[in-house]
Scaffold this motif. Structure first.
Motif, PDB file in Angstrom:
ATOM      1  N   ARG A  31      16.138 -14.038 -14.690  1.00  0.00           N
ATOM      2  CA  ARG A  31      15.180 -13.737 -15.759  1.00  0.00           C
ATOM      3  C   ARG A  31      15.180 -12.248 -16.086  1.00  0.00           C
ATOM      4  N   ALA A  32      15.170 -11.393 -15.040  1.00  0.00           N
ATOM      5  CA  ALA A  32      15.170  -9.957 -15.285  1.00  0.00           C
ATOM      6  C   ALA A  32      16.447  -9.539 -16.014  1.00  0.00           C
ATOM      7  N   ARG A  33      17.561 -10.079 -15.609  1.00  0.00           N
ATOM      8  CA  ARG A  33      18.831  -9.729 -16.257  1.00  0.00           C
ATOM      9  C   ARG A  33      18.834 -10.160 -17.721  1.00  0.00           C
ATOM     10  N   ALA A  34      18.309 -11.361 -17.989  1.00  0.00           N
ATOM     11  CA  ALA A  34      18.261 -11.848 -19.367  1.00  0.00           C
ATOM     12  C   ALA A  34      17.343 -10.987 -20.227  1.00  0.00           C
ATOM     13  N   GLU A  35      16.200 -10.577 -19.670  1.00  0.00           N
ATOM     14  CA  GLU A  35      15.271  -9.734 -20.435  1.00  0.00           C
ATOM     15  C   GLU A  35      15.877  -8.363 -20.718  1.00  0.00           C
ATOM     16  N   LEU A  36      16.626  -7.822 -19.763  1.00  0.00           N
ATOM     17  CA  LEU A  36      17.279  -6.538 -19.989  1.00  0.00           C
ATOM     18  C   LEU A  36      18.332  -6.653 -21.087  1.00  0.00           C
ATOM     19  N   LEU A  85      30.067  -5.822 -18.468  1.00  0.00           N
ATOM     20  CA  LEU A  85      29.406  -5.360 -17.255  1.00  0.00           C
ATOM     21  C   LEU A  85      29.817  -6.226 -16.071  1.00  0.00           C
ATOM     22  N   PRO A  86      30.004  -5.647 -14.898  1.00  0.00           N
ATOM     23  CA  PRO A  86      30.385  -6.445 -13.730  1.00  0.00           C
ATOM     24  C   PRO A  86      29.235  -7.331 -13.302  1.00  0.00           C
ATOM     25  N   PRO A  87      29.550  -8.456 -12.630  1.00  0.00           N
ATOM     26  CA  PRO A  87      28.473  -9.322 -12.141  1.00  0.00           C
ATOM     27  C   PRO A  87      27.669  -8.600 -11.083  1.00  0.00           C
ATOM     28  N   PRO A  88      26.410  -9.016 -10.863  1.00  0.00           N
ATOM     29  CA  PRO A  88      25.583  -8.363  -9.854  1.00  0.00           C
ATOM     30  C   PRO A  88      26.140  -8.601  -8.472  1.00  0.00           C
ATOM     31  N   GLY A 118       0.780  -1.225   0.000  1.00  0.00           N
ATOM     32  CA  GLY A 118       0.000   0.000   0.000  1.00  0.00           C
ATOM     33  C   GLY A 118       0.812   1.275   0.000  1.00  0.00           C
ATOM     34  N   ARG A 119       2.139   1.177   0.053  1.00  0.00           N
ATOM     35  CA  ARG A 119       2.986   2.366   0.081  1.00  0.00           C
ATOM     36  C   ARG A 119       3.788   2.475  -1.217  1.00  0.00           C
ATOM     37  N   LEU A 120       3.881   3.689  -1.748  1.00  0.00           N
ATOM     38  CA  LEU A 120       4.633   3.906  -2.974  1.00  0.00           C
ATOM     39  C   LEU A 120       6.118   3.691  -2.722  1.00  0.00           C
ATOM     40  N   GLN A 121       6.760   2.937  -3.642  1.00  0.00           N
ATOM     41  CA  GLN A 121       8.188   2.662  -3.543  1.00  0.00           C
ATOM     42  C   GLN A 121       8.804   2.832  -4.929  1.00  0.00           C
ATOM     43  N   SER A 122      10.093   3.173  -4.950  1.00  0.00           N
ATOM     44  CA  SER A 122      10.805   3.293  -6.219  1.00  0.00           C
ATOM     45  C   SER A 122      11.271   1.919  -6.670  1.00  0.00           C
ATOM     46  N   ILE A 123      11.831   1.855  -7.872  1.00  0.00           N
ATOM     47  CA  ILE A 123      12.345   0.580  -8.381  1.00  0.00           C
ATOM     48  C   ILE A 123      13.593   0.151  -7.623  1.00  0.00           C
ATOM     49  N   VAL A 181       3.287   1.040 -14.055  1.00  0.00           N
ATOM     50  CA  VAL A 181       3.925   1.135 -15.363  1.00  0.00           C
ATOM     51  C   VAL A 181       3.643   2.495 -15.995  1.00  0.00           C
ATOM     52  N   SER A 182       4.521   2.875 -16.924  1.00  0.00           N
ATOM     53  CA  SER A 182       4.364   4.129 -17.651  1.00  0.00           C
ATOM     54  C   SER A 182       4.880   3.949 -19.069  1.00  0.00           C
ATOM     55  N   SER A 183       4.142   4.482 -20.029  1.00  0.00           N
ATOM     56  CA  SER A 183       4.566   4.404 -21.428  1.00  0.00           C
ATOM     57  C   SER A 183       5.786   5.279 -21.707  1.00  0.00           C
ATOM     58  N   GLN A 184       6.129   6.149 -20.754  1.00  0.00           N
ATOM     59  CA  GLN A 184       7.269   7.040 -20.913  1.00  0.00           C
ATOM     60  C   GLN A 184       8.572   6.417 -20.410  1.00  0.00           C
ATOM     61  N   VAL A 185       8.494   5.211 -19.878  1.00  0.00           N
ATOM     62  CA  VAL A 185       9.662   4.560 -19.272  1.00  0.00           C
ATOM     63  C   VAL A 185      10.195   3.481 -20.204  1.00  0.00           C
ATOM     64  N   GLU A 186      11.520   3.350 -20.254  1.00  0.00           N
ATOM     65  CA  GLU A 186      12.146   2.215 -20.930  1.00  0.00           C
ATOM     66  C   GLU A 186      13.391   1.828 -20.137  1.00  0.00           C
ATOM     67  N   PRO A 187      13.872   0.586 -20.290  1.00  0.00           N
ATOM     68  CA  PRO A 187      15.004   0.112 -19.486  1.00  0.00           C
ATOM     69  C   PRO A 187      16.245   0.990 -19.639  1.00  0.00           C
ATOM     70  N   GLN A 188      16.964   1.142 -18.526  1.00  0.00           N
ATOM     71  CA  GLN A 188      18.224   1.860 -18.487  1.00  0.00           C
ATOM     72  C   GLN A 188      19.343   0.890 -18.113  1.00  0.00           C
ATOM     73  N   GLN A 189      20.569   1.247 -18.525  1.00  0.00           N
ATOM     74  CA  GLN A 189      21.710   0.390 -18.194  1.00  0.00           C
ATOM     75  C   GLN A 189      21.849   0.201 -16.686  1.00  0.00           C
ATOM     76  N   SER A 190      21.498   1.215 -15.911  1.00  0.00           N
ATOM     77  CA  SER A 190      21.633   1.125 -14.454  1.00  0.00           C
ATOM     78  C   SER A 190      20.723   0.054 -13.854  1.00  0.00           C
ATOM     79  N   TRP A 191      19.690  -0.355 -14.597  1.00  0.00           N
ATOM     80  CA  TRP A 191      18.785  -1.377 -14.080  1.00  0.00           C
ATOM     81  C   TRP A 191      19.492  -2.702 -13.861  1.00  0.00           C
ATOM     82  N   LEU A 192      20.540  -2.965 -14.632  1.00  0.00           N
ATOM     83  CA  LEU A 192      21.256  -4.235 -14.491  1.00  0.00           C
ATOM     84  C   LEU A 192      21.849  -4.394 -13.097  1.00  0.00           C
ATOM     85  N   ALA A 193      22.153  -3.281 -12.448  1.00  0.00           N
ATOM     86  CA  ALA A 193      22.700  -3.342 -11.090  1.00  0.00           C
ATOM     87  C   ALA A 193      21.610  -3.473 -10.033  1.00  0.00           C
TER      88      ALA A 193
END
Length: 253
Positions: free
Chosen positions: A209-214, A240-243, A172-177, A191-203
């Protein structure tokens, strides 16, 4: 387990496993309670009740309680059990239910990976990490590696949700990614149509699965730009360095 004697007791039903466990604990002293992998299976769908007791003559007994189906999965693997249930030479992997969830996850990772090294890295992240269990607004259970963010849950639902994830409402509380999810969290992905994946998401992601999709998104974007005769300033994914390893104590931000 050293000098423990390991015994497997096969019961007709899951309820019978719990009843047998209760009878054993009434008869012999339990050492450390029991582990319940029936209500909370391991990622490879292993299910059993585990307990260690001080048996007759002071002998340590490590007892496993399973149904025949659970025993087949434990001894022969989920694929053998899956084939026998399907009764065919080349069954199709079911796309619903949690029974084959980990196997479907590997299939999705394989589809998203372009080279073997990417698949191995993502599969190791998916299978070797400790798990937590989060809930969707509809009450569906989503298993995730410990240390996961809302991005991991978004990609577990669907790649299109992950690629447009702008944040989440956690309990019930708003949180960032960047938030770290805890066991039992109820998560609504925003979700937002204005958002797309960024390189920083890999970290930020902890799941294979998320890493493979990115990786798939960035590779497709690079190919599209090159096909159009342009240039794209993305670093080589292989460099890229490992997570980072998951933290020992997980707290929500």
């Amino acid at each position: 387990l050293g000098d423990c004697l390991r015994l497997v007791l096969v019961c007709a039903t899951p309820l019978g496993c719990y009843e047998a466990l209760g009878l054993v604990h009434q008869r012999w002293r339990s050492l450390g309670g029991f582990k319940d992998y029936i209500s909370t299976p391991k990622p490879n769908h292993y299910q059993s009740l585990h307990t260690t007791v001080l048996g007759p003559g002071g002998v340590l007994l490590h007892l496993l309680f399973r149904t025949p189906e659970m025993h087949q999965v434990a001894e022969q693997g989920i694929v053998a059990h899956w084939r026998q249930q399907a009764r065919g030479p080349a069954p199709t992997l079911p796309r619903c239910g949690n029974r084959y969830g980990w196997l479907r996850s590997l299939q999705d990772i394989s589809d998203a990976s372009e080279v073997a090294d990417e698949f191995i890295e993502a599969a190791q992240m998916e299978l070797l990490a400790d798990q937590i269990f989060c809930f969707t607004p509809k009450g569906d259970i989503v298993p995730l590696p410990r240390g996961s963010s809302p991005l991991d849950l978004a990609y577990a639902v669907h790649s299109s949700i992950g690629n447009r994830c702008a944040g989440a409402r956690v309990n019930g509380r708003l949180q960032s990614i960047h938030a770290v999810l805890r066991n039992g969290d109820r998560v609504e992905v925003l979700v937002s149509s204005q958002v797309e994946p960024q390189q920083s998401w890999l970290a930020l992601v902890a799941s294979g699965r998320a890493r493979a999709e990115l990786r798939r998104f960035f590779n497709a974007k690079r190919r599209a730009v090159r096909a159009a005769g342009g240039d794209i300033r993305l670093p080589a994914l292989a460099a890229l360095p490992p997570p980072p390893p998951p933290p020992s104590t997980v707290r929500a931000t």
